[in-house]
Design an enzyme around this catalytic site. Sequence first.
Site, PDB file in Angstrom:
ATOM      1  CD  GLU A   1       2.138   5.157   3.378  1.00 26.56           C
ATOM      2  OE1 GLU A   1       2.967   4.976   2.474  1.00 26.56           O
ATOM      3  OE2 GLU A   1       1.463   4.229   3.878  1.00 26.56           O
TER       4      GLU A   1
ATOM      5  CB  THR B   1      -0.941   0.014   1.221  1.00 25.08           C
ATOM      6  OG1 THR B   1      -0.141  -0.048   2.423  1.00 25.08           O
ATOM      7  CG2 THR B   1      -1.914  -1.145   1.192  1.00 25.08           C
TER       8      THR B   1
ATOM      9  CG  ASP C   1      17.217  -2.607  17.031  1.00 25.19           C
ATOM     10  OD1 ASP C   1      16.225  -1.877  17.188  1.00 25.19           O
ATOM     11  OD2 ASP C   1      17.634  -2.951  15.912  1.00 25.19           O
TER      12      ASP C   1
ATOM     13  CD  GLU D   1       1.531   1.601   5.952  1.00 27.08           C
ATOM     14  OE1 GLU D   1       0.416   1.806   5.433  1.00 27.08           O
ATOM     15  OE2 GLU D   1       2.592   1.568   5.302  1.00 27.08           O
TER      16      GLU D   1
ATOM     17  CG  LEU E   1      -3.054   4.364  -0.944  1.00 25.42           C
ATOM     18  CD1 LEU E   1      -3.734   3.265  -1.755  1.00 25.42           C
ATOM     19  CD2 LEU E   1      -3.944   5.592  -0.849  1.00 25.42           C
TER      20      LEU E   1
ATOM     21  CD  GLU F   1      12.825  -0.068  12.907  1.00 25.11           C
ATOM     22  OE1 GLU F   1      13.765   0.667  12.538  1.00 25.11           O
ATOM     23  OE2 GLU F   1      12.999  -1.251  13.301  1.00 25.11           O
ATOM     24  CD  GLU F   2      14.247  -4.356  13.958  1.00 23.99           C
ATOM     25  OE1 GLU F   2      14.810  -4.115  12.877  1.00 23.99           O
ATOM     26  OE2 GLU F   2      14.767  -4.113  15.056  1.00 23.99           O
TER      27      GLU F   2
ATOM     28  CG  HIS G   1      11.377  -0.092  16.401  1.00 25.91           C
ATOM     29  ND1 HIS G   1      11.495  -1.452  16.526  1.00 25.91           N
ATOM     30  CD2 HIS G   1      12.647   0.372  16.242  1.00 25.91           C
ATOM     31  CE1 HIS G   1      12.770  -1.801  16.441  1.00 25.91           C
ATOM     32  NE2 HIS G   1      13.492  -0.712  16.276  1.00 25.91           N
TER      33      HIS G   1
ATOM     34  CG  ASP H   1      15.596   2.122  16.703  1.00 29.53           C
ATOM     35  OD1 ASP H   1      15.612   1.175  17.500  1.00 29.53           O
ATOM     36  OD2 ASP H   1      15.469   1.960  15.481  1.00 29.53           O
TER      37      ASP H   1
END
Length: 745
Positions: A433, A263, A383, A430, A266, A421-422, A373, A450
């Site tokens: 967007e 997407t 991480d 998203e 979008l 995120e990974e 994230h 992060d």
Amino acid sequence: MHWVKILGVALGAAALLGLGIILGHFAIPKATSPLTSSTSDSQDLDLAILDSVMGQLDASRIRENLRELSKEPHVATSPRDEALVQLLLGRWKDTATGLDSAKTYEYRVLLSFPNAEQPNSVEVVGPNGTTFHSFQPFEKNLTGEQAGPNVLQPYAAYAPPGTPKGLLVYANQGSEEDFKELETQGINLEGTIALTRYGGVGRGAKAINAAKHGVVGVLVYTDPGDINDGKSLPNETFPNSWRLPPSGVERGSYYEYFGDPLTPYLPAHPSSFRLDPHNTSGFPPIPTQPIGFEDARDLLCNLTGTSAPAFWQGALGCEYKLGPGFEPNGSFPAGSEVKVSVHNRLELRTSSNVLGIIQGAVEPDRYVIYGNHRDSWVHGAVDPSSGTAVLLEISRVLGTLLKKGTWRPRRSIIFASWGAEEFGLIGSTEFTEEFLSKLQERTVAYINVDISVFSNATLRAQGTPPVQSVIFSATKEISAPGSSGLSIYDNWIRYTNRTSPVYGLVPSLGTLGAGSDYAAFVHFLGITSMDLAYTYDRSKTSARIYPTYHTAFDTFDYVEKFLDPGFSSHQAVARTAGSVLLRLSDSLFLPLNVSDYSETLQSFLQAAQEALGTQLEKQNISLGPLVTAVANFKAAAASLGEHILTLQKSSPDPLQVRMVNDQLMLLERAFLNPRAFPEERHYSHVLWAPNTASVDTFPGLANAYAKAQEINSGSEAWAEVQRQLSIVVTALEGAAATLVPVADL
């Protein structure tokens, strides 16, 4: 001039209206109005509150956060990942330490996973089809945490399934130049398997480059020369040191873009249009599998052929050769091939972002966003959980002040825990967007933490130039960990610094690429952004990142034993990020210095003049308009700075403050051109788009010039150089125009 007066009245009315706008979609319940009798349009940063927050940020609480967050693997959309969603919601809805509101935003996204019933494998197969050697599908269970049903097998996310077989070649880092070098050496790459090492180019680029040259499968490993300072023996590596053990394998996404693959542009809602997953660009075109350097040694040290160039050599204890195939007197029979079996599956999964909101008292429609994230590849103690642990502690301290009624920020604060995120910065992309217009209109800045602690030597800060001043101001007031007595700023300048023509010797602020969740905010939305962390002393190690990155050895005990035993570096990052957050959300005038962009632009201009100028003149392309545009920007930025100083010495009315702050906030947007790089998805920022050329200047200009310099380039290539130059000039002129008085054009 009548229209100018009308415009001025309209702008004033719009600004007045803006002061009353609430968060809209991100609003808190109306029953809990943030406005109090003490709220004032002139509310400014309260240094007593700032000091209180700095004192309350607790290293032991960060430690306990990290222990809880990393106790189980939590890959995106897994049950543990969803449990952490509930943990965050619970913390942010707590009646004593919570925020105004918290909620989740769900997206239906395409992820890639290994097949648990049919694990990926790498084998050496003899000429008669006999398997002579099978490599380990999982990392060794060294501490009891590297095994279990929730530990994902090492794999290359989004690599396609397949079982290619062929003679092995060594292709260094898998760059286009590396494969061309193999062909220059007379090696026919058609039908081969390429062994590559991490570094140089992105993960996915290794497979894309390989496929262009006829390679049918790719293996990727981490060389101890790149990550362990050459150390590779068991007693030199984890669990005996911070170094990567021989079986350690770096997982990662091999998708070339960011955001949900199906997407683009979008939000990935269930009802959104989706591309055909079988015809989606950006995936590796051939099966690819990462392996540990223990297995890579068995392959590489048995290769035949010409010796690899000196700068291709590594630290596996043998001379690296190019292949193709194995030595006849080595560990494998002559004619043996490598078989790579990949059984990855694409799956649509529901991934969640969690947002916690503190509504501003004066300017609730201006957002300062702090993000990290949540998902990891395995335990993810470094991480990303080191960053999540810090985020939770900052939100706890601010939430406590909020619930006591002793503080509310001038502007709204949004804490964000991004999902998936990974797999390619999916959750944050998203979100941008979905709320593109609202975020572009209202977001002051984005703070990303992060990995909060790579190690415990010094601060590492990256960002767009306007954030330099607020980071410097914050770090000058916070003590560095340890007994040196230095501030974080003074400690930082010892490790990495530069000489500024304006300020003299200052710490080095790095630039932002696309390696974490700031990417969509910078490149897609044009929002002033930064990334903060503590890191290691680069004079003592050449490791490209902390050694257990994306492996099953990135655990709580690894952090506590090797990276930050007292969690004082985590606390230092919390104080730095917390101070920057308060300065951005509470200061009457935004602490963003647009004049700091002038240094960057002047540096880019000088590099273009020195490296490109002569050849451009031969093509009748003049840098004169660029020289003028840079000069005009510098003058406009300086003038705005003087105007702000004048206002700060007076008692400005709210409209004056609002107008100036909007100029500071919106500057970054002026550098966007969505048509500048049509081949680059989500990249619109003409100053920070990917620069694949060797000249550190405006990326579009540098890339177009490098392509035009190639053999047999024609007039179209030089026309693109002219187009990119015009794009930069137009962006700089537009940026300068945003800095002049608002009623002027």
